[in-house]
Motif scaffolding. Structure first.
Motif, PDB file in Angstrom:
ATOM      1  N   GLN A   1       0.844  -1.183   0.000  1.00  0.00           N
ATOM      2  CA  GLN A   1       0.000   0.000   0.000  1.00  0.00           C
ATOM      3  C   GLN A   1       0.884   1.239   0.000  1.00  0.00           C
ATOM      4  O   GLN A   1       1.646   1.465   0.951  1.00  0.00           O
ATOM      5  CB  GLN A   1      -0.942   0.009   1.209  1.00  0.00           C
ATOM      6  CG  GLN A   1      -1.984   1.091   1.162  1.00  0.00           C
ATOM      7  CD  GLN A   1      -3.093   0.864   2.161  1.00  0.00           C
ATOM      8  OE1 GLN A   1      -2.976   0.062   3.097  1.00  0.00           O
ATOM      9  NE2 GLN A   1      -4.209   1.548   1.967  1.00  0.00           N
TER      10      GLN A   1
ATOM     11  N   GLY B   1      -1.849   7.172  -0.198  1.00  0.00           N
ATOM     12  CA  GLY B   1      -2.953   7.632  -1.017  1.00  0.00           C
ATOM     13  C   GLY B   1      -3.530   6.608  -1.960  1.00  0.00           C
ATOM     14  O   GLY B   1      -4.416   6.923  -2.767  1.00  0.00           O
ATOM     15  N   LYS B   2      -3.039   5.384  -1.878  1.00  0.00           N
ATOM     16  CA  LYS B   2      -3.530   4.323  -2.773  1.00  0.00           C
ATOM     17  C   LYS B   2      -4.112   3.177  -1.977  1.00  0.00           C
ATOM     18  O   LYS B   2      -3.841   3.017  -0.787  1.00  0.00           O
ATOM     19  CB  LYS B   2      -2.392   3.819  -3.668  1.00  0.00           C
ATOM     20  CG  LYS B   2      -1.865   4.854  -4.653  1.00  0.00           C
ATOM     21  CD  LYS B   2      -0.900   4.225  -5.628  1.00  0.00           C
ATOM     22  CE  LYS B   2      -0.443   5.241  -6.674  1.00  0.00           C
ATOM     23  NZ  LYS B   2       0.495   4.628  -7.659  1.00  0.00           N
ATOM     24  N   GLU B   3      -4.912   2.380  -2.662  1.00  0.00           N
ATOM     25  CA  GLU B   3      -5.495   1.211  -2.023  1.00  0.00           C
ATOM     26  C   GLU B   3      -4.458   0.093  -1.917  1.00  0.00           C
ATOM     27  O   GLU B   3      -3.495   0.039  -2.687  1.00  0.00           O
ATOM     28  CB  GLU B   3      -6.708   0.718  -2.823  1.00  0.00           C
ATOM     29  CG  GLU B   3      -7.887   1.676  -2.807  1.00  0.00           C
ATOM     30  CD  GLU B   3      -9.116   1.081  -3.466  1.00  0.00           C
ATOM     31  OE1 GLU B   3     -10.174   1.719  -3.396  1.00  0.00           O
ATOM     32  OE2 GLU B   3      -9.014  -0.010  -4.040  1.00  0.00           O
ATOM     33  N   ARG B   4      -4.686  -0.776  -0.968  1.00  0.00           N
ATOM     34  CA  ARG B   4      -3.820  -1.953  -0.844  1.00  0.00           C
ATOM     35  C   ARG B   4      -4.003  -2.840  -2.070  1.00  0.00           C
ATOM     36  O   ARG B   4      -5.130  -3.075  -2.506  1.00  0.00           O
ATOM     37  CB  ARG B   4      -4.170  -2.715   0.433  1.00  0.00           C
ATOM     38  CG  ARG B   4      -3.185  -3.794   0.796  1.00  0.00           C
ATOM     39  CD  ARG B   4      -3.449  -4.336   2.196  1.00  0.00           C
ATOM     40  NE  ARG B   4      -3.302  -3.302   3.223  1.00  0.00           N
ATOM     41  CZ  ARG B   4      -3.302  -3.554   4.526  1.00  0.00           C
ATOM     42  NH1 ARG B   4      -3.451  -4.806   4.957  1.00  0.00           N
ATOM     43  NH2 ARG B   4      -3.176  -2.584   5.386  1.00  0.00           N
ATOM     44  N   GLU B   5      -2.893  -3.333  -2.604  1.00  0.00           N
ATOM     45  CA  GLU B   5      -2.967  -4.170  -3.796  1.00  0.00           C
ATOM     46  C   GLU B   5      -2.193  -5.460  -3.592  1.00  0.00           C
ATOM     47  O   GLU B   5      -1.195  -5.506  -2.871  1.00  0.00           O
ATOM     48  CB  GLU B   5      -2.400  -3.434  -5.017  1.00  0.00           C
ATOM     49  CG  GLU B   5      -0.932  -3.079  -4.932  1.00  0.00           C
ATOM     50  CD  GLU B   5      -0.379  -2.493  -6.218  1.00  0.00           C
ATOM     51  OE1 GLU B   5      -1.107  -2.415  -7.222  1.00  0.00           O
ATOM     52  OE2 GLU B   5       0.805  -2.107  -6.217  1.00  0.00           O
TER      53      GLU B   5
ATOM     54  N   GLU C   1       8.562   2.886  -8.116  1.00  0.00           N
ATOM     55  CA  GLU C   1       7.121   2.654  -7.960  1.00  0.00           C
ATOM     56  C   GLU C   1       6.796   1.443  -7.092  1.00  0.00           C
ATOM     57  O   GLU C   1       5.629   1.190  -6.787  1.00  0.00           O
ATOM     58  CB  GLU C   1       6.435   2.520  -9.328  1.00  0.00           C
ATOM     59  CG  GLU C   1       7.085   1.538 -10.267  1.00  0.00           C
ATOM     60  CD  GLU C   1       8.029   2.214 -11.249  1.00  0.00           C
ATOM     61  OE1 GLU C   1       8.814   3.093 -10.826  1.00  0.00           O
ATOM     62  OE2 GLU C   1       7.987   1.849 -12.442  1.00  0.00           O
TER      63      GLU C   1
ATOM     64  N   ALA D   1       6.383   1.292  -0.948  1.00  0.00           N
ATOM     65  CA  ALA D   1       5.106   1.093  -0.268  1.00  0.00           C
ATOM     66  C   ALA D   1       5.368   0.415   1.074  1.00  0.00           C
ATOM     67  O   ALA D   1       6.483  -0.033   1.344  1.00  0.00           O
ATOM     68  CB  ALA D   1       4.170   0.222  -1.109  1.00  0.00           C
TER      69      ALA D   1
END
Length: 130
Positions: free
Chosen positions: A39, A42-46, A89, A92
């Motif tokens: 995660q 500002g982003k969802e867990r993936e 990228e 996280a």
């Protein structure tokens, strides 16, 4: 009670490697999978990768295929995520999770869906500098 403890996070330069560990305990049956998720702010867990305990089958998100490798050491009850060719990228917080369910393979795509998972570790930060 299932418990998951991650370790191995840190700071690495782009192109470098890291290995995460997830020490798992408390399972009372064999029908479960361990997954790695991440995660970013500002982003969802993936979902990143998962391994099915019943047969060792592995699953990867397209974004990490060919760069990350999930494996397990049954004697140590530990699942590893080897991360190579890291990119900025990939930065996280990384979590390992566990899903306990019979016949997991009957559920299409379940392995990388965080909302399906039952247990979570505390997370470990990975920062990849450019």
């Amino acid at each position: 009670e299932v418990q998951l403890v991650e370790s191995g996070g840190g700071l690495v330069q782009a192109g470098g490697s890291l290995r995460l560990s997830c020490a798992a305990s408390g399972f009372t049956e064999d029908d479960y999978a361990i997954g790695w998720f991440r995660q970013a702010p500002g982003k969802e867990r993936e979902g990143v990768s998962a391994i099915d305990n019943s047969d060792g089958s592995t699953y990867y998100a397209d974004s990490v295929k060919g760069r990350f490798t999930i494996s397990r050491d049954n004697a140590k009850n530990t699942v590893y995520l080897q991360m190579d060719s890291l990119k900025p990228e990939d930065t996280a917080v990384y979590y390992c999770g566990a899903i306990v369910r019979l016949n997991l393979k009957f559920y299409s795509g379940i392995y990388l869906r965080p909302r399906e998972y039952d247990y979570w570790g505390q997370g470990t930060q990975i920062t990849v500098s450019s």
